[in-house]
Design a protein around this motif. Structure first.
Motif, PDB file in Angstrom:
ATOM      1  N   GLN A  53     -68.664 -67.063 -24.213  1.00  0.00           N
ATOM      2  CA  GLN A  53     -68.167 -68.441 -24.111  1.00  0.00           C
ATOM      3  C   GLN A  53     -68.317 -68.962 -22.681  1.00  0.00           C
ATOM      4  O   GLN A  53     -68.730 -70.111 -22.464  1.00  0.00           O
ATOM      5  CB  GLN A  53     -66.703 -68.501 -24.532  1.00  0.00           C
ATOM      6  CG  GLN A  53     -66.083 -69.904 -24.444  1.00  0.00           C
ATOM      7  CD  GLN A  53     -66.631 -70.863 -25.470  1.00  0.00           C
ATOM      8  OE1 GLN A  53     -66.472 -70.674 -26.673  1.00  0.00           O
ATOM      9  NE2 GLN A  53     -67.297 -71.926 -25.003  1.00  0.00           N
ATOM     10  N   GLN A  54     -67.995 -68.117 -21.707  1.00  0.00           N
ATOM     11  CA  GLN A  54     -68.130 -68.538 -20.309  1.00  0.00           C
ATOM     12  C   GLN A  54     -69.588 -68.800 -19.949  1.00  0.00           C
ATOM     13  O   GLN A  54     -69.899 -69.724 -19.183  1.00  0.00           O
ATOM     14  CB  GLN A  54     -67.521 -67.472 -19.396  1.00  0.00           C
ATOM     15  CG  GLN A  54     -66.012 -67.380 -19.512  1.00  0.00           C
ATOM     16  CD  GLN A  54     -65.424 -66.206 -18.750  1.00  0.00           C
ATOM     17  OE1 GLN A  54     -66.117 -65.232 -18.467  1.00  0.00           O
ATOM     18  NE2 GLN A  54     -64.143 -66.274 -18.430  1.00  0.00           N
ATOM     19  N   GLY A  83     -72.114 -71.348 -30.093  1.00  0.00           N
ATOM     20  CA  GLY A  83     -72.458 -70.373 -31.126  1.00  0.00           C
ATOM     21  C   GLY A  83     -71.605 -69.129 -31.081  1.00  0.00           C
ATOM     22  O   GLY A  83     -72.120 -68.008 -31.148  1.00  0.00           O
ATOM     23  N   MET A  84     -70.295 -69.301 -31.017  1.00  0.00           N
ATOM     24  CA  MET A  84     -69.432 -68.139 -30.850  1.00  0.00           C
ATOM     25  C   MET A  84     -69.226 -67.355 -32.144  1.00  0.00           C
ATOM     26  O   MET A  84     -69.209 -66.124 -32.128  1.00  0.00           O
ATOM     27  CB  MET A  84     -68.095 -68.577 -30.263  1.00  0.00           C
ATOM     28  CG  MET A  84     -68.215 -69.095 -28.839  1.00  0.00           C
ATOM     29  SD  MET A  84     -69.016 -67.906 -27.732  1.00  0.00           S
ATOM     30  CE  MET A  84     -67.855 -66.554 -27.838  1.00  0.00           C
ATOM     31  N   LEU A  85     -69.051 -68.040 -33.267  1.00  0.00           N
ATOM     32  CA  LEU A  85     -68.985 -67.315 -34.534  1.00  0.00           C
ATOM     33  C   LEU A  85     -70.388 -66.892 -34.957  1.00  0.00           C
ATOM     34  O   LEU A  85     -70.615 -65.744 -35.340  1.00  0.00           O
ATOM     35  CB  LEU A  85     -68.327 -68.188 -35.609  1.00  0.00           C
ATOM     36  CG  LEU A  85     -68.231 -67.567 -37.007  1.00  0.00           C
ATOM     37  CD1 LEU A  85     -67.400 -66.289 -36.990  1.00  0.00           C
ATOM     38  CD2 LEU A  85     -67.654 -68.570 -38.009  1.00  0.00           C
ATOM     39  N   ASP A  86     -71.319 -67.828 -34.858  1.00  0.00           N
ATOM     40  CA  ASP A  86     -72.704 -67.586 -35.248  1.00  0.00           C
ATOM     41  C   ASP A  86     -73.604 -67.733 -34.029  1.00  0.00           C
ATOM     42  O   ASP A  86     -74.046 -68.835 -33.710  1.00  0.00           O
ATOM     43  CB  ASP A  86     -73.095 -68.580 -36.340  1.00  0.00           C
ATOM     44  CG  ASP A  86     -74.455 -68.307 -36.950  1.00  0.00           C
ATOM     45  OD1 ASP A  86     -74.995 -67.215 -36.719  1.00  0.00           O
ATOM     46  OD2 ASP A  86     -74.978 -69.188 -37.663  1.00  0.00           O
ATOM     47  N   ASN A  87     -73.868 -66.636 -33.267  1.00  0.00           N
ATOM     48  CA  ASN A  87     -73.528 -65.301 -33.689  1.00  0.00           C
ATOM     49  C   ASN A  87     -73.112 -64.450 -32.489  1.00  0.00           C
ATOM     50  O   ASN A  87     -73.524 -63.300 -32.363  1.00  0.00           O
ATOM     51  CB  ASN A  87     -74.710 -64.655 -34.428  1.00  0.00           C
ATOM     52  CG  ASN A  87     -74.385 -63.321 -35.041  1.00  0.00           C
ATOM     53  OD1 ASN A  87     -73.321 -63.108 -35.578  1.00  0.00           O
ATOM     54  ND2 ASN A  87     -75.318 -62.379 -34.925  1.00  0.00           N
ATOM     55  N   ALA A  88     -72.312 -65.034 -31.585  1.00  0.00           N
ATOM     56  CA  ALA A  88     -71.732 -64.190 -30.539  1.00  0.00           C
ATOM     57  C   ALA A  88     -70.897 -63.087 -31.162  1.00  0.00           C
ATOM     58  O   ALA A  88     -70.822 -61.973 -30.622  1.00  0.00           O
ATOM     59  CB  ALA A  88     -70.881 -65.033 -29.592  1.00  0.00           C
ATOM     60  N   CYS A 123     -68.125 -77.387 -31.878  1.00  0.00           N
ATOM     61  CA  CYS A 123     -66.816 -76.777 -32.132  1.00  0.00           C
ATOM     62  C   CYS A 123     -66.902 -75.309 -32.524  1.00  0.00           C
ATOM     63  O   CYS A 123     -65.879 -74.697 -32.838  1.00  0.00           O
ATOM     64  CB  CYS A 123     -66.045 -77.568 -33.181  1.00  0.00           C
ATOM     65  SG  CYS A 123     -66.898 -77.800 -34.764  1.00  0.00           S
ATOM     66  N   ASP A 124     -68.119 -74.718 -32.518  1.00  0.00           N
ATOM     67  CA  ASP A 124     -68.201 -73.276 -32.767  1.00  0.00           C
ATOM     68  C   ASP A 124     -67.966 -72.542 -31.454  1.00  0.00           C
ATOM     69  O   ASP A 124     -68.865 -71.952 -30.862  1.00  0.00           O
ATOM     70  CB  ASP A 124     -69.545 -72.892 -33.376  1.00  0.00           C
ATOM     71  CG  ASP A 124     -69.576 -71.420 -33.787  1.00  0.00           C
ATOM     72  OD1 ASP A 124     -68.491 -70.804 -33.865  1.00  0.00           O
ATOM     73  OD2 ASP A 124     -70.673 -70.890 -34.026  1.00  0.00           O
ATOM     74  N   ASN A 125     -66.714 -72.608 -31.032  1.00  0.00           N
ATOM     75  CA  ASN A 125     -66.293 -72.010 -29.778  1.00  0.00           C
ATOM     76  C   ASN A 125     -65.444 -70.769 -30.036  1.00  0.00           C
ATOM     77  O   ASN A 125     -65.312 -70.318 -31.170  1.00  0.00           O
ATOM     78  CB  ASN A 125     -65.520 -73.043 -28.955  1.00  0.00           C
ATOM     79  CG  ASN A 125     -66.388 -74.224 -28.571  1.00  0.00           C
ATOM     80  OD1 ASN A 125     -67.490 -74.042 -28.052  1.00  0.00           O
ATOM     81  ND2 ASN A 125     -65.922 -75.432 -28.847  1.00  0.00           N
ATOM     82  N   LEU A 126     -64.868 -70.229 -28.985  1.00  0.00           N
ATOM     83  CA  LEU A 126     -64.089 -68.999 -29.105  1.00  0.00           C
ATOM     84  C   LEU A 126     -62.970 -69.149 -30.128  1.00  0.00           C
ATOM     85  O   LEU A 126     -62.681 -68.220 -30.894  1.00  0.00           O
ATOM     86  CB  LEU A 126     -63.513 -68.636 -27.735  1.00  0.00           C
ATOM     87  CG  LEU A 126     -63.019 -67.198 -27.538  1.00  0.00           C
ATOM     88  CD1 LEU A 126     -64.151 -66.198 -27.741  1.00  0.00           C
ATOM     89  CD2 LEU A 126     -62.439 -67.046 -26.125  1.00  0.00           C
ATOM     90  N   SER A 127     -62.365 -70.330 -30.183  1.00  0.00           N
ATOM     91  CA  SER A 127     -61.255 -70.565 -31.097  1.00  0.00           C
ATOM     92  C   SER A 127     -61.683 -70.583 -32.562  1.00  0.00           C
ATOM     93  O   SER A 127     -60.830 -70.577 -33.458  1.00  0.00           O
ATOM     94  CB  SER A 127     -60.568 -71.892 -30.756  1.00  0.00           C
ATOM     95  OG  SER A 127     -61.486 -72.975 -30.862  1.00  0.00           O
ATOM     96  N   ASN A 128     -62.990 -70.583 -32.826  1.00  0.00           N
ATOM     97  CA  ASN A 128     -63.493 -70.581 -34.199  1.00  0.00           C
ATOM     98  C   ASN A 128     -63.670 -69.162 -34.729  1.00  0.00           C
ATOM     99  O   ASN A 128     -64.348 -68.955 -35.743  1.00  0.00           O
ATOM    100  CB  ASN A 128     -64.831 -71.327 -34.263  1.00  0.00           C
ATOM    101  CG  ASN A 128     -65.197 -71.784 -35.669  1.00  0.00           C
ATOM    102  OD1 ASN A 128     -64.329 -72.160 -36.456  1.00  0.00           O
ATOM    103  ND2 ASN A 128     -66.478 -71.762 -35.986  1.00  0.00           N
TER     104      ASN A 128
END
Length: 624
Positions: free
Chosen positions: A151-152, A390-395, A563-568
């Motif tokens: 995310q960072q 792309g935190m959920l997809d695909n971090a 909105c596909d950030n860490l909070s997702n």
């Protein structure tokens, strides 16, 4: 063009002389030299939770001369990760990174501290001899450090549209590659970064549709309007002119309006205006072509408001002959503009600025020094994002296999483990296609199995095994069941429900196309979770992620929402799935039967190809 990252104001002033006025009185004390820069150092830049380190600040003038006796205040960018006292003592609170800043006379400097969790006893540099031991060493804190770092990276590397990004072809993706590569090299892996050419497409700015006058109204991309996928570049501001017979109120039957379907609809159309056209009886491209021939500077096509045709949606690759095209706007947007135009002159702006070029992209490959190199188990995840961080997809999947790789770095296995983070997955499996097609016949023959992690932290989840039985290549199914059975056995033993989905749209599909047995895990994205899945897994019907409960489509594959950030992501689910995945990786790595020619499937049949992400969305889902 990527926007330059803004430097702190204090750094911009560094080296600039500050003029000081002369005192009119000879007895006045000279003004103190002002602080021009502040530098911060840490006794230790990496801490485990609960430990402390001392931060030290040095103030200096514009020439770099140290200034003493200046007051300094301390702050942390993330106090929940690392707190700092008034004296500069830093305490590690939770895994992640934080900037520890010192400020003096309005000038600031900072240093970054990284916080990790205390490793479980026996988990560091361990040669695991049982899957259960490895599973016990996969922890939420360690996984979340990687997630926070991704995310960072996105935040620090905005894309061409100015928003956080880890998309292929943009700086944030390469920074993600380097982050993982550095950790893997330090752990003892042989790391290769494979470069290939990538057909990049994006936008220089968010597509814009605004009513400028008589009143200003800004419409939102996504909820209020969409654009044709091959819209021409343009930024036009012009008077709006409705075209042909626009049906309001909405017709009872879909596609009833003839608006913009005949050249006669454009009789009296004033060249240079923006054409407002209702969806209806003819093709979108016909409407756009006729508008262009009439001299329109832009086109807005809006939905007709009939049942099922009210929202903003896509019109695919409708023809866009040199003018910006909004297609399809919602019925509400179209009616708002239409009614205003009936009242009098209405000025509208359309701005669409697509980018398209060829750029380098990268696959990150890490080979274990252990195991039989003639029997290789590939463990993969795609590292690229789409529409932002792309935190959920695909971090999430990338963090899953990264943490497993780091934990297994010292583990001796029967088969060699090869971890790969692919690029370009989101726009058509480009990285995995390049990798599999570039392999020599001999190298391909050494790959015994592929296992893929594609989305592993969905808030409104399912546990879905990616089974090639529902995908392209039935020849590899028999051997692929080895991996599938490892997943199902783990979930069954843990008392967790699971389902079988196909592998279309995942990088394991590329391996299936060349005859490599494969499996994988997905926890789902976008929409929509069924009532049957709610009965099986809990949660809510509708979105798997994003707004829950809702059925607006989620965050991952909806452009310009960012909105596909860490909070997702759900860190608890990430941990559960990563533990399951670790167990499967360990078992595949130590299965001496993998790679027998009798278990391999044939390569892809003639005419078969990798799917684009959009095509995959049409076919992903449970095997019923």
């Amino acid at each position: 063009m990527r926007r330059p990252i803004a430097l702190p104001f204090a750094l911009l002033l560094a080296g600039v002389a500050v003029a000081i006025g002369c005192s009119s009185g000879s007895s006045a004390a000279p003004a103190p030299t002002p602080v021009a820069r502040v530098s911060v150092t840490l006794s230790t830049a990496s801490l485990t939770t609960g430990l402390t380190t001392q931060a030290t600040a040095v103030t200096a003038d514009s020439l770099g001369t140290t200034l003493t006796g200046r007051a300094v205040t301390w702050s942390s960018s993330a106090p929940t990760v690392a707190a700092v006292s008034s004296s500069g003592l830093v305490t590690a609170v939770a895994p992640g990174s934080a900037n520890i800043a010192a400020t003096s006379e309005g000038k600031s400097g900072f240093a970054t501290v990284t916080v990790t969790t205390v490793q479980a006893t026996g988990c560091v540099s361990r040669n695991f001899i049982a899957a259960s031991d490895l599973v016990g060493c996969i922890t939420q804190d360690a996984l979340w450090v990687h997630m926070t770092s991704f995310q960072q990276i996105a935040d620090a590397n905005p894309g061409s549209d100015g928003h956080p990004s880890r998309n292929s072809g943009e700086p944030g993706y390469l920074a993600s590659v380097n982050y993982a590569a550095n950790l893997l090299r330090a752990a003892g892996y042989r790391v290769t970064i494979q470069q290939y050419n990538y057909a990049y497409s994006g936008y220089a700015s968010v597509p814009l549709l605004s009513q400028i006058s008589p009143t200003e109204t800004n419409f939102a991309y996504g909820p209020d309007f969409n654009i044709t996928s091959n819209s021409s570049n343009g930024d036009v501001t012009a008077q709006l002119q409705p075209v042909g017979t626009i049906l309001t109120p909405a017709p009872p039957a879909p596609n009833s309006s003839t608006s913009g379907c005949a050249s006669s609809d454009f009789t009296g159309f004033v060249a240079g205006r923006i054409a407002l056209i209702e969806r209806g009886t003819c093709a979108f491209s016909t409407k756009v072509s006729l508008a262009f021939a009439a001299g329109a500077s832009g086109v807005i096509i809006f939905n007709d408001g009939s049942a099922g045709q009210t929202v903003a949606t896509s019109c695919g690759g409708a023809n866009s002959p040199g003018i910006p095209v909004v297609c399809v706007a919602s019925y509400a947007t179209g009616v708002t503009l239409y009614n205003q135009a009936l009242l009098g002159p209405t000025t509208v702006q359309i701005r669409i600025q697509p980018l398209s070029d060829t750029r380098p992209d990268y696959n990150l490959i890490a080979d274990s020094p252990f195991g039989d190199t003639t029997h290789v188990v590939v463990v993969d995840a795609h590292l690229d994002a789409i529409y932002g961080a792309g935190m959920l997809d695909n971090a999430s999947g990338s963090a899953t296999i990264l943490e497993i790789a780091l934990k297994m770095a010292a583990t001796h296995t029967t088969n060699q483990l090869r971890y790969i983070w692919f690029g370009g997955e989101e726009t058509g499996l480009h990285g995995s296609t390049y990798y599999t097609q570039a392999l020599s016949t001999a190298d391909l023959g050494r790959i015994a199995f592929d296992v893929d992690a594609d989305v592993t932290a969905t808030p409104n989840y399912v546990y879905a095994i990616a089974d090639p039985a529902g995908g392209c290549c039935s020849g590899g199914v028999a051997a692929s069941q080895v991996g599938n059975n490892y997943f199902s056995s783990y979930f069954t033993a843990a008392g967790l429900p699971f389902d079988d989905w196909n592998n279309i749209g995942t990088d394991s599909y590329s391996f299936a196309l060349v005859g490599v047995p494969n499996s994988g895990i997905l926890t789902a994205q976008d929409c929509c979770k069924s009532a049957a899945d709610v009965a099986k897994f809990g949660g809510f019907t509708g979105n798997y992620e994003g707004n829950i409960p809702s059925s607006d489509g989620g965050c991952v594959d909806r452009p310009f929402l960012w909105c596909d950030n860490l909070s997702n992501n759900d860190p608890v689910l990430l941990t559960i799935v990563s533990k399951a995945f670790a167990s499967v990786v360990f078992n595949l790595a130590n299965n001496a039967t993998l790679g027998r020619p009798s278990l391999r499937g044939p390569a892809m049949v003639p005419g078969m190809r990798a799917m684009s992400r959009g095509e995959a969305r049409m076919r992903e889902g449970p095997i019923r």
